[in-house]
Write a protein that holds these residues in place. Structure first.
Motif, PDB file in Angstrom:
ATOM      1  N   ALA A  25       0.933  -1.279   0.014  1.00 37.60           N
ATOM      2  CA  ALA A  25       0.045  -0.130   0.127  1.00 37.60           C
ATOM      3  C   ALA A  25       0.805   1.327  -0.078  1.00 37.60           C
ATOM      4  CB  ALA A  25      -0.944  -0.051   1.200  1.00 37.60           C
ATOM      5  N   ASP A  26       0.348   2.330  -0.643  1.00 39.24           N
ATOM      6  CA  ASP A  26       0.892   3.543  -0.679  1.00 39.24           C
ATOM      7  C   ASP A  26       1.290   3.969   1.025  1.00 39.24           C
ATOM      8  OD1 ASP A  26       0.425   6.858  -0.096  1.00 39.24           O
ATOM      9  OD2 ASP A  26       1.549   6.297  -1.887  1.00 39.24           O
ATOM     10  N   PRO A  27       2.506   4.595   1.135  1.00 39.09           N
ATOM     11  CA  PRO A  27       2.821   4.936   2.438  1.00 39.09           C
ATOM     12  C   PRO A  27       1.862   5.823   3.307  1.00 39.09           C
ATOM     13  CG  PRO A  27       4.620   5.029   1.267  1.00 39.09           C
ATOM     14  CD  PRO A  27       3.702   4.786   0.151  1.00 39.09           C
ATOM     15  N   ALA A  28       1.460   6.828   2.634  1.00 39.33           N
ATOM     16  CA  ALA A  28       0.460   8.065   3.299  1.00 39.33           C
ATOM     17  C   ALA A  28      -1.071   6.984   3.514  1.00 39.33           C
ATOM     18  CB  ALA A  28       0.218   8.931   2.343  1.00 39.33           C
ATOM     19  N   ALA A  29      -1.214   6.115   2.706  1.00 38.84           N
ATOM     20  CA  ALA A  29      -2.481   5.383   3.102  1.00 38.84           C
ATOM     21  C   ALA A  29      -2.240   4.497   4.365  1.00 38.84           C
ATOM     22  CB  ALA A  29      -2.917   4.605   1.941  1.00 38.84           C
ATOM     23  N   ILE A  30      -1.095   4.029   4.394  1.00 36.81           N
ATOM     24  CA  ILE A  30      -0.890   3.237   5.577  1.00 36.81           C
ATOM     25  C   ILE A  30      -1.071   4.250   7.142  1.00 36.81           C
ATOM     26  CG2 ILE A  30       0.949   2.029   6.863  1.00 36.81           C
ATOM     27  CD1 ILE A  30      -0.308   0.303   4.664  1.00 36.81           C
ATOM     28  N   PHE A  31      -0.548   5.365   6.639  1.00 34.49           N
ATOM     29  CA  PHE A  31      -0.643   6.167   7.969  1.00 34.49           C
ATOM     30  C   PHE A  31      -2.106   6.459   8.320  1.00 34.49           C
ATOM     31  CE2 PHE A  31       3.765   6.941   7.576  1.00 34.49           C
ATOM     32  CZ  PHE A  31       4.324   6.911   8.794  1.00 34.49           C
ATOM     33  N   VAL A  32      -2.929   6.863   7.094  1.00 33.98           N
ATOM     34  CA  VAL A  32      -4.165   7.114   7.300  1.00 33.98           C
ATOM     35  C   VAL A  32      -5.159   6.025   7.726  1.00 33.98           C
ATOM     36  CG1 VAL A  32      -6.243   7.880   5.796  1.00 33.98           C
ATOM     37  CG2 VAL A  32      -4.247   9.146   5.462  1.00 33.98           C
ATOM     38  N   ALA A  33      -4.527   4.943   7.460  1.00 32.58           N
ATOM     39  CA  ALA A  33      -5.470   3.654   7.711  1.00 32.58           C
ATOM     40  C   ALA A  33      -5.879   3.626   9.287  1.00 32.58           C
ATOM     41  CB  ALA A  33      -4.690   2.523   7.346  1.00 32.58           C
ATOM     42  N   GLY A  34      -4.681   4.231  10.108  1.00 27.32           N
ATOM     43  CA  GLY A  34      -5.094   4.324  11.499  1.00 27.32           C
ATOM     44  C   GLY A  34      -6.278   4.855  11.866  1.00 27.32           C
ATOM     45  N   THR A  35      -6.558   6.208  11.154  1.00 30.07           N
ATOM     46  CA  THR A  35      -7.762   6.920  11.483  1.00 30.07           C
ATOM     47  C   THR A  35      -9.072   6.213  11.028  1.00 30.07           C
ATOM     48  OG1 THR A  35      -7.747   8.039   9.227  1.00 30.07           O
ATOM     49  CG2 THR A  35      -6.309   9.065  10.875  1.00 30.07           C
ATOM     50  N   ARG A  36      -8.962   5.313   9.913  1.00 31.05           N
ATOM     51  CA  ARG A  36      -9.955   4.410   9.501  1.00 31.05           C
ATOM     52  C   ARG A  36     -10.335   3.486  10.635  1.00 31.05           C
ATOM     53  NH1 ARG A  36      -8.129   4.726   2.998  1.00 31.05           N
ATOM     54  NH2 ARG A  36      -9.001   6.850   2.599  1.00 31.05           N
ATOM     55  N   LEU A  37      -9.270   2.714  10.898  1.00 28.91           N
ATOM     56  CA  LEU A  37      -9.279   1.704  11.979  1.00 28.91           C
ATOM     57  C   LEU A  37     -10.080   2.293  13.094  1.00 28.91           C
ATOM     58  CD1 LEU A  37      -6.168  -0.579  11.923  1.00 28.91           C
ATOM     59  CD2 LEU A  37      -8.671  -1.313  11.575  1.00 28.91           C
ATOM     60  N   HIS A  38      -9.560   3.333  13.586  1.00 26.39           N
ATOM     61  CA  HIS A  38     -10.263   4.055  14.687  1.00 26.39           C
ATOM     62  C   HIS A  38     -11.685   4.102  14.665  1.00 26.39           C
ATOM     63  CE1 HIS A  38      -8.047   6.171  18.182  1.00 26.39           C
ATOM     64  NE2 HIS A  38      -8.624   4.956  18.730  1.00 26.39           N
ATOM     65  N   SER A  39     -12.184   4.642  13.413  1.00 27.11           N
ATOM     66  CA  SER A  39     -13.586   4.845  13.121  1.00 27.11           C
ATOM     67  C   SER A  39     -14.168   3.725  13.054  1.00 27.11           C
ATOM     68  CB  SER A  39     -13.783   5.671  11.798  1.00 27.11           C
ATOM     69  OG  SER A  39     -13.032   6.675  11.864  1.00 27.11           O
ATOM     70  N   LEU A  40     -13.582   2.346  12.483  1.00 24.80           N
ATOM     71  CA  LEU A  40     -14.388   1.189  12.370  1.00 24.80           C
ATOM     72  C   LEU A  40     -14.255   0.620  13.861  1.00 24.80           C
ATOM     73  CD1 LEU A  40     -15.198  -1.397  10.681  1.00 24.80           C
ATOM     74  CD2 LEU A  40     -12.537  -2.067  10.678  1.00 24.80           C
ATOM     75  N   GLU A  41     -13.439   0.808  14.720  1.00 21.69           N
ATOM     76  CA  GLU A  41     -13.628   0.353  15.939  1.00 21.69           C
ATOM     77  C   GLU A  41     -14.769   0.977  16.660  1.00 21.69           C
ATOM     78  OE1 GLU A  41      -9.072  -1.345  15.739  1.00 21.69           O
ATOM     79  OE2 GLU A  41      -9.367   0.371  16.698  1.00 21.69           O
ATOM     80  N   GLY A  42     -15.058   2.037  16.331  1.00 25.08           N
ATOM     81  CA  GLY A  42     -16.188   2.716  17.275  1.00 25.08           C
ATOM     82  C   GLY A  42     -15.878   3.880  17.947  1.00 25.08           C
ATOM     83  N   VAL A  43     -14.386   4.345  17.928  1.00 26.70           N
ATOM     84  CA  VAL A  43     -14.053   5.134  18.898  1.00 26.70           C
ATOM     85  C   VAL A  43     -14.315   6.604  18.337  1.00 26.70           C
ATOM     86  CG1 VAL A  43     -11.789   5.759  19.697  1.00 26.70           C
ATOM     87  CG2 VAL A  43     -12.189   3.369  19.487  1.00 26.70           C
ATOM     88  N   VAL A  44     -13.691   6.893  17.185  1.00 31.29           N
ATOM     89  CA  VAL A  44     -13.914   8.288  16.898  1.00 31.29           C
ATOM     90  C   VAL A  44     -13.681   8.443  15.261  1.00 31.29           C
ATOM     91  CG1 VAL A  44     -11.517   8.515  17.014  1.00 31.29           C
ATOM     92  CG2 VAL A  44     -12.942  10.507  17.414  1.00 31.29           C
ATOM     93  N   LYS A  45     -14.421   9.452  14.786  1.00 33.49           N
ATOM     94  CA  LYS A  45     -14.367   9.875  13.430  1.00 33.49           C
ATOM     95  C   LYS A  45     -13.196  10.691  13.098  1.00 33.49           C
ATOM     96  CE  LYS A  45     -16.783  11.546   9.276  1.00 33.49           C
ATOM     97  NZ  LYS A  45     -15.768  12.584   9.008  1.00 33.49           N
ATOM     98  N   VAL A  46     -12.299  10.514  12.456  1.00 31.60           N
ATOM     99  CA  VAL A  46     -11.266  11.398  11.963  1.00 31.60           C
ATOM    100  C   VAL A  46     -11.034  12.206  10.625  1.00 31.60           C
ATOM    101  CG1 VAL A  46      -8.615  11.540  12.299  1.00 31.60           C
ATOM    102  CG2 VAL A  46      -9.823   9.743  13.658  1.00 31.60           C
ATOM    103  N   ASP A  47     -10.838  13.338  10.740  1.00 27.26           N
ATOM    104  CA  ASP A  47     -10.788  14.068   9.434  1.00 27.26           C
ATOM    105  C   ASP A  47      -9.316  14.493   9.595  1.00 27.26           C
ATOM    106  OD1 ASP A  47     -13.094  13.884   8.398  1.00 27.26           O
ATOM    107  OD2 ASP A  47     -13.934  15.623   9.235  1.00 27.26           O
TER     108      ASP A  47
END
Length: 603
Positions: free
Chosen positions: A116-138
């Protein structure tokens, strides 16, 4: 969402299949603002890793077990932590729990989406946090440059689950409250970047703002991060610096090469549950006079724990004296421990105190206690029982007030059964045993330890190495570490010496032609191919082909990749005691890929 991560059984001896495929994996600079919704791993990709197995009471995110919990119950736990422990300690507990979760999610993403693109790897953390029901990240701003060890990110957090419960319990206040989420961000980015990255919440719904605003930078870019590190330390004493003047003979973090120079940040480092348990036992026994026995493998830091026990005890202003029982010849044990009078034997030209006298009113640390002979054990037992010693060649008994702390890397009960260790001495020492976990059982601590040792050796050797490449962090997170913390420490020191100033530590900087390096680099790729990467990062294909031919010759049926795969799968299952997830990690596979191979063998 609360996450309980299982370490699984049978930790991988070497689970570095991804290292071979990531040979050129040092991440280039990137900008997270360029990542679109369709750049993988997308939220849909991540969602496909989530599996529900209600029949047997388990939920999986890839091969990590998850728990679905009511947010109100987490709020109740949060309130009780605050009310019983106070805000500072409650915040530390929640921050460390978040850090551990972030480390695991970073590992999951890097192993699952290698290309995966390196930038997408860093952004994946924000998406996982959303998936896990913790917080929505922009993402407001996200720039990173791993080769230079820099990171600058700004994010908006919407609908924070922590804020919901904090506001419900305490209303709007003057301090930010997203502690677990900050820990998650620090653990995730630190693991990917290979350098300690600190996140701070500058605006928070719990302070009356509409959304939470968070800024993340590497520790050196923030400047003073002592308060942030305080919440990442497992215990309040973890930041206590030891005063060398109070313990002139004490050694600290073990080093094969030399004794470490005085540093202000000498401390216990860790956030894992295994480390926390040992640290809590240390705090409980410190105020007492009880004898403590540290048990653990070589290199886990037994002397560092013993020294910290002394530092937080009422004896802190008195001497800490360390004795390596394995290094004292049998005929000198008595004089070393109890002292000698002038003329006691040829060469005794002057009287001198022994270790017990020098440690009076302080702490005596007896390392490798199992190496003492039975005769020496008997003499030691009398001193422990009666608190009275007598110098060699002397006639006067002296009473000493010494707290004895012992350490061993062998099973003393087994030594007692075999007649190599006195049973009465064992029970005298085993008043309060503390088992120190090996590094393979506290992998969540590796990113913190890496950065701790990096700062240490940069100062010691006058270097300016910025951090670690992604593939180094990933390799070390999966390495078995037979030498434990000492081995990790020495690898980092080697990397600091070899890497360029203003550069980062890569695999060729830490690996040499040694058994550990050869173990670390053998791997099985997802195509079932046995690969090896040499310390200089190049493929050892010819050598591996020879190894495969040897395997085929031993099997007697001629070359067969299917036979090799079958043997590897069965060996991994045997080593993992039938645990499919653990066996998959041994082979560098996902659980689903491992299950497919098992079904193919059974067909």
């Amino acid at each position: 969402m609360s996450q309980r991560r299982s370490q699984g059984q049978g930790q991988p001896r070497i689970s570095l299949a991804e290292v071979t495929r990531a040979r050129e994996e040092t991440l280039p600079p990137g900008d997270g603002r360029t990542v679109g919704e369709d750049d993988g791993p997308t939220l849909r990709d991540l969602t496909e890793c989530l599996f529900f197995s209600p029949g047997d009471g388990r939920i999986w995110l890839e091969d990590q077990r998850m728990v679905l919990v009511h947010n109100t119950s987490l709020g109740a736990l949060r309130r009780e932590l605050i009310e019983r422990l106070g805000i500072a300690r409650a915040r530390g507990l929640l921050t460390r729990a978040g850090f551990v979760s972030g480390v695991h999610d970073a590992q999951l993403v890097r192993e699952r989406w290698v290309d995966a693109d390196p930038a997408a790897i860093f952004v994946a953390g924000t998406r996982l946090h959303s998936l896990e029901g913790v917080v929505k990240v922009d993402v407001v701003r996200l720039e990173f440059d791993p080769p230079r060890g820099t990171y600058d990110g700004e994010f908006l957090w919407h609908h924070s689950s922590e804020d919901d419960q904090h506001i419900a319990a305490y209303g709007v206040g003057s301090e930010p409250a997203c502690w677990n989420q900050l820990g998650y961000a620090m653990g995730y980015v630190t693991t990917l970047l290979g350098k300690l990255t600190i996140f701070r919440e500058v605006e928070c719904r719990s302070m009356g703002h509409d959304v939470c605003r968070v800024i993340g930078r590497t520790a050196d870019e923030w400047g003073d991060v002592s308060e942030d590190l305080h919440y990442l330390n497992a215990e309040g004493f973890a930041g206590v610096a030891h005063d060398p003047a109070s313990a002139p003979t004490a050694a600290v973090l073990p080093s094969v090469a030399c004794e470490l120079p005085p540093l202000a940040d000498r401390r216990l480092v860790g956030v894992s549950s295994a480390f926390n348990a040992a640290a809590q036992m240390l705090r409980r026994v410190a105020p007492t006079r009880a004898t403590v026995l540290f048990v653990g493998e070589s290199g886990v830091g037994k002397e560092l724990f013993a020294q910290m026990l002394h530092t937080i005890s009422p004896r802190a202003q008195s001497p800490f004296v360390s004795v390596n029982c394995a290094a004292i010849p049998e005929n000198l044990v008595e004089s070393e421990l109890f002292g000698v009078e002038r003329g006691a034997y040829t060469g005794a030209v002057s009287s001198r105190p022994g270790r017990f006298e020098r440690a009076d009113r302080g702490t005596l640390f007896l390392d490798e206690i199992g190496c003492l002979s039975l005769t020496s054990q008997g003499k030691l037992l009398r001193a422990l029982q009666e608190g009275v010693i007598e110098r060699v060649g002397g006639t006067r008994s002296m009473r000493v007030n010494v707290r004895v702390v012992a350490a061993t890397n062998e099973d003393l009960r087994k030594a007692v059964a075999e007649g190599r260790f006195r049973e009465d001495l064992f029970y005298r020492l085993n008043v309060f045993p503390v088992k120190l976990p090996p590094l393979r059982e506290r992998r969540e601590d590796i990113p913190l330890l890496l950065n701790h040792f990096l700062r240490h050796y940069n100062e010691m050797h006058g270097r300016k190495v910025r951090g670690f490449t992604t593939r180094v962090v990933r390799a070390l997170l999966n390495y078995r570490f037979p030498g434990n913390v000492r081995e990790l420490q020495n690898l980092v020191e080697r990397g600091v010496i070899v890497a360029d100033d203003e550069g980062v530590i890569d695999l060729p900087h830490i690996l040499r032609d040694e058994e550990a390096a050869r173990e670390m680099l053998y791997s099985v790729g997802d195509k079932g191919r046995l690969d090896q990467m040499s310390p200089d990062g190049q493929s050892g294909g010819d050598h591996l082909l020879d190894r495969f031919r040897e395997f085929a010759s031993d099997a007697g049926d001629g070359p067969s990749l299917d036979a090799l795969e079958s043997q590897l799968v069965r060996a991994a299952l045997d080593k993992a005691d039938g645990n499919v997830s653990a066996a998959a990690r041994l082979l560098g596979l996902t659980r689903s890929r491992m299950a497919y191979r098992i079904r193919k063998l059974q067909a």
